[in-house]
Design a protein around this motif. Structure first.
Motif: not given
Length: 228
Positions: A100-129
């Motif tokens: 972090a540089v200075g006070q930093c606020t982040l949005l975090h999506i855990p790996q397992a949660t995101l992989l589960k979402l992509l398994d359910q909706q594989p079409v979204y892999w293109r957006q991450l690509a």
């Protein structure tokens, strides 16, 4: 905190704003807010994958330190950038350190949660690509410039890229919160050389140097220097 509070901030970025609305909603529903004090480590090289992040406030320093203590600064990630997607694709350890540089606020999506979402909706892999391929394209451009462009042109081009949020921000910012030491590290130049180049641009009325910041006064003239 209601994630919809941050939607307007994320919508200023090109990647998130062009996502299908259902994917935007899913990402916000799965995300958690993390607040880091200045200097705190988010992850280090070799750490296991931990998910996808977006910068909401402050910035994150991405780089590495050699065994002899020499630091390579690759990027300062600022709002509304997303990062951390490489490990999502290959499941391999983190490639660099993130602080972090200075006070930093982040949005975090855990790996397992995101992989589960992509398994359910594989079409979204293109957006991450698309997120990853944009950064790969910038990496190739930077490597080419390092080999072929003189230092003044590289510096001008990097300042413009930072102002434009590496393609994420429109319109570009005029004031960059960027210490000269960090800019020098990103360009693989000495602090002295970077300072002299910036002073030359200030003398031409193209930039105005402030403590810890650089103000772009004439973006068109700076752009002309970046194509030399």
């Amino acid at each position: 905190m209601d994630m919809q509070v941050w939607r307007s901030r994320l919508d200023t970025g090109q990647w998130f704003s062009h996502l299908p609305v259902p994917l935007q909603d899913s990402l916000l529903a799965a995300a958690r807010v993390r607040c880091l004090p200045s200097g705190q480590l988010l992850f280090k090289r070799g750490d296991p994958p931990c998910g996808l992040y977006a910068v909401l406030e402050g910035s994150v320093r991405i780089g590495a330190v050699s065994e002899k203590g020499k630091e390579a600064l690759l990027s300062l990630v600022e709002a509304p950038h997303w990062f951390g997607e490489i490990c999502l694709f290959d499941g391999q350890p983190r490639t660099h350190d993130a602080y972090a540089v200075g006070q930093c606020t982040l949005l975090h999506i855990p790996q397992a949660t995101l992989l589960k979402l992509l398994d359910q909706q594989p079409v979204y892999w293109r957006q991450l690509a698309l997120l990853m391929s944009h950064k790969l394209r910038l990496t190739f451009i930077n490597l080419e410039q390092l080999s072929l462009m003189p230092a003044p042109a590289r510096l001008a081009h990097r300042l413009l890229m930072i102002a434009e949020g590496y393609g994420e921000i429109d319109p570009p910012r005029r004031v960059l919160q960027l210490p000269q030491e960090q800019l020098a590290s990103m360009l693989s130049l000495s602090r002295q050389t970077t300072n002299q180049l910036l002073k030359d641009l200030q003398g031409q009325g193209i930039l105005n140097l402030k403590y810890g910041a650089i103000e772009i006064l004439d973006a068109e003239r700076l752009r002309a220097l970046a194509v030399i």
